[in-house]
Design a protein around this motif. Sequence first.
Motif, PDB file in Angstrom:
ATOM      1  N   TYR A   1       0.822  -1.212   0.000  1.00  0.00           N
ATOM      2  CA  TYR A   1       0.000   0.000   0.000  1.00  0.00           C
ATOM      3  C   TYR A   1       0.858   1.264   0.000  1.00  0.00           C
ATOM      4  O   TYR A   1       0.605   2.212  -0.746  1.00  0.00           O
ATOM      5  CB  TYR A   1      -0.939  -0.006   1.207  1.00  0.00           C
TER       6      TYR A   1
ATOM      7  N   ARG B   1      -6.756   4.183 -11.357  1.00  0.00           N
ATOM      8  CA  ARG B   1      -7.979   4.036 -10.557  1.00  0.00           C
ATOM      9  C   ARG B   1      -8.683   2.719 -10.884  1.00  0.00           C
ATOM     10  O   ARG B   1      -9.163   2.016  -9.981  1.00  0.00           O
ATOM     11  CB  ARG B   1      -8.915   5.212 -10.808  1.00  0.00           C
TER      12      ARG B   1
ATOM     13  N   ARG C   1      -8.821  -3.383  -4.492  1.00  0.00           N
ATOM     14  CA  ARG C   1      -9.820  -3.151  -3.446  1.00  0.00           C
ATOM     15  C   ARG C   1     -10.675  -4.377  -3.164  1.00  0.00           C
ATOM     16  O   ARG C   1     -11.188  -4.542  -2.056  1.00  0.00           O
ATOM     17  CB  ARG C   1     -10.752  -2.008  -3.856  1.00  0.00           C
ATOM     18  N   ARG C   2     -10.835  -5.215  -4.181  1.00  0.00           N
ATOM     19  CA  ARG C   2     -11.659  -6.418  -3.971  1.00  0.00           C
ATOM     20  C   ARG C   2     -11.064  -7.299  -2.886  1.00  0.00           C
ATOM     21  O   ARG C   2     -11.780  -8.020  -2.198  1.00  0.00           O
ATOM     22  CB  ARG C   2     -11.790  -7.200  -5.279  1.00  0.00           C
TER      23      ARG C   2
ATOM     24  N   LEU D   1      -6.987  -2.922   3.901  1.00  0.00           N
ATOM     25  CA  LEU D   1      -7.929  -2.505   2.860  1.00  0.00           C
ATOM     26  C   LEU D   1      -8.441  -1.091   3.095  1.00  0.00           C
ATOM     27  O   LEU D   1      -8.774  -0.376   2.148  1.00  0.00           O
ATOM     28  CB  LEU D   1      -9.109  -3.476   2.793  1.00  0.00           C
ATOM     29  N   ILE D   2      -8.502  -0.682   4.366  1.00  0.00           N
ATOM     30  CA  ILE D   2      -8.941   0.686   4.682  1.00  0.00           C
ATOM     31  C   ILE D   2      -7.980   1.698   4.056  1.00  0.00           C
ATOM     32  O   ILE D   2      -8.398   2.712   3.479  1.00  0.00           O
ATOM     33  CB  ILE D   2      -9.017   0.887   6.208  1.00  0.00           C
TER      34      ILE D   2
ATOM     35  N   GLU E   1      -8.362   1.666   0.288  1.00  0.00           N
ATOM     36  CA  GLU E   1      -9.565   2.431  -0.047  1.00  0.00           C
ATOM     37  C   GLU E   1      -9.271   3.924  -0.019  1.00  0.00           C
ATOM     38  O   GLU E   1      -9.773   4.690  -0.859  1.00  0.00           O
ATOM     39  CB  GLU E   1     -10.684   2.103   0.952  1.00  0.00           C
ATOM     40  N   ASP E   2      -8.431   4.339   0.932  1.00  0.00           N
ATOM     41  CA  ASP E   2      -8.059   5.750   1.027  1.00  0.00           C
ATOM     42  C   ASP E   2      -7.263   6.187  -0.207  1.00  0.00           C
ATOM     43  O   ASP E   2      -7.486   7.280  -0.744  1.00  0.00           O
ATOM     44  CB  ASP E   2      -7.228   5.967   2.295  1.00  0.00           C
TER      45      ASP E   2
ATOM     46  N   TYR F   1      -7.481   4.846  -3.143  1.00  0.00           N
ATOM     47  CA  TYR F   1      -8.460   4.870  -4.235  1.00  0.00           C
ATOM     48  C   TYR F   1      -9.234   6.191  -4.233  1.00  0.00           C
ATOM     49  O   TYR F   1      -9.451   6.796  -5.297  1.00  0.00           O
ATOM     50  CB  TYR F   1      -9.407   3.687  -4.084  1.00  0.00           C
ATOM     51  N   GLU F   2      -9.639   6.644  -3.051  1.00  0.00           N
ATOM     52  CA  GLU F   2     -10.339   7.925  -2.951  1.00  0.00           C
ATOM     53  C   GLU F   2      -9.423   9.084  -3.354  1.00  0.00           C
ATOM     54  O   GLU F   2      -9.876  10.069  -3.946  1.00  0.00           O
ATOM     55  CB  GLU F   2     -10.849   8.135  -1.529  1.00  0.00           C
TER      56      GLU F   2
END
Length: 352
Positions: A172, A230, A237-238, A249-250, A253-254, A256-257
Amino acid sequence: MSYPFTSLSSKSGHLPGSTIHVGEKRAHKTSIDIVHYDGQELIGITDPTTDQLLDCQKKAGVSWIRVSGLHETNIIAEIGRLFHLHPLTVEDILNTNHRPKAEEFEDHLFITFRALKMMDNNLKQDQMSLVLGRGWVLSFEEQDHSRYATIIQHLEQHKGKARGRKSDYLFYRLIDVVVDDYFKLSEYFEVTNESLEDKVIRPDEKDYLPTIQRSKRQIFQCRKALMALREALVVVRRGNDALIHPSTLIYIEDVYEHTHHVIDDIEVQRDILASALDIYLSGQSNKMNQIMQVLTIISTIFIPLTFICGLYGMNFQFMPELTWRYGYFGVLLLMGIMAGIMLWLFRKKGWL
């Protein structure tokens, strides 16, 4: 310095999974480094042996294998063999023009994307590839430009959470550093576009079209790379419970945002640049209209004067004014009065 370049057409006719480097040779040689760490210690190994690379898959803790330089295909192929990478994955790693994407396998996760950086007003692009396994991460870079120097420094100084987390957290962090560079690009475009907007409205004679076109092309490249990244992060993310812990994953997800955020900023900068281009072209059109207006006024003044000159330039025998003593001065006076009347009318109408 120019580098040899291998085009995509060189792969024509070869079998899928062939180890052919596509792109520029950006490093003198392919180098490999290992950074192994856990909560107690950190070990760095340069130019590791085959046994040391194999140990990375067995050791407790996290092993980060850094590969810089992709042109020595035999080395990349050997690393792929040692870590059981699919031949198509190795092929994607060697293709530095590949569109960003992510693929999930049974025992590892692969992602490739573009790392962008602005240097001397030029957009530098590097292909990055990451492979996440159980307890290890492979990173492939076109050249060693110390993009991840901060991460290494934090690992050495035991800062942050990385030393206490598994390989998925390092995976990550490596992606997050590249996305942060996109934020810097967005800020660069914001500053340069605002400056460009101020310049194009000034009544100077500088040609800003090449600058606008260059910025437009850079923003397009940045947006294209971000949109594909993206999409690749959607696969990450899956999640794969065997490779990525739900707590990590949190953070993914960040990231990704963050790509959404940067894309929105890039879209705004693209609109601003389009507006600057419209302003510049309108300014150029106004300048041309002013020039045409002046030329039209001059032409309009000289049309009747030219008529008079042409009239008295005819070779007729019986022209009374030709024998008049003050004929020449009278015609000049008439021409001056006509020009003066037209200039007064133009000024009254606001054309001058």
